[in-house]
Scaffold this motif. Sequence first.
Motif, mmCIF file in Angstrom:
data_model
loop_
_atom_site.group_PDB
_atom_site.id
_atom_site.type_symbol
_atom_site.label_atom_id
_atom_site.label_comp_id
_atom_site.label_asym_id
_atom_site.label_seq_id
_atom_site.Cartn_x
_atom_site.Cartn_y
_atom_site.Cartn_z
ATOM 1 N N ASP A 141 0.834 -1.209 0.000
ATOM 2 C CA ASP A 141 0.000 0.000 0.000
ATOM 3 C C ASP A 141 0.868 1.258 0.000
ATOM 4 O OD1 ASP A 141 -2.288 -1.527 -0.022
ATOM 5 O OD2 ASP A 141 -2.718 -1.262 2.118
ATOM 6 N N LYS A 142 1.940 1.219 0.770
ATOM 7 C CA LYS A 142 2.841 2.374 0.853
ATOM 8 C C LYS A 142 3.509 2.632 -0.503
ATOM 9 C CE LYS A 142 5.069 2.538 4.657
ATOM 10 N NZ LYS A 142 6.048 2.310 5.739
ATOM 11 N N GLU A 197 1.148 4.096 -3.186
ATOM 12 C CA GLU A 197 0.850 5.518 -3.006
ATOM 13 C C GLU A 197 1.783 6.407 -3.820
ATOM 14 O OE1 GLU A 197 0.898 6.453 1.147
ATOM 15 O OE2 GLU A 197 -0.824 5.165 1.568
ATOM 16 N N ASP A 252 2.517 6.080 -6.745
ATOM 17 C CA ASP A 252 1.979 6.122 -8.100
ATOM 18 C C ASP A 252 2.950 5.569 -9.132
ATOM 19 O OD1 ASP A 252 -0.124 6.582 -9.866
ATOM 20 O OD2 ASP A 252 0.734 8.484 -10.513
#
Length: 132
Positions: A85-86, A89, A91
């Motif tokens: 998830d980190k 983020e 992108d």
Amino acid sequence: MGRSIPNPIWCQIWKLACPAKVKFFIWRTLHGTLPCRVTLANRHMKVSPSCPTCSRGLEDTKHMLFLCSKAKEVWKRLGMDVIIDKVCEVDLAGEAILEYLLLLPDQDLSIMGYQNEREMIAISAWYLWWKR
């Protein structure tokens, strides 16, 4: 003529202790040659670009391997959901995320408590592709 220095990701892939089909899948993924639905649709093939698993996103490498509900479930069960998830983020493209995970230093991978973390990442990514 000087020698070219090999990219560390290729050395990492070829020394993985997993089936050749998994190594080849990782190689194809990192070269951006997986026939995801978005890629096929962009090449004017008559296919819906939607994810066949969740139907909630466009199936590109990032969605298929990291953002799809099925992928999130797999990574959560393996205890890798927080780090993924980190990284998502930031992108990055799915290929860059996979490469980042495979090149994580040993001490960062060892916190997950597995013996062969890189093999687990590679095989899980292959499984997500195969299962779709």
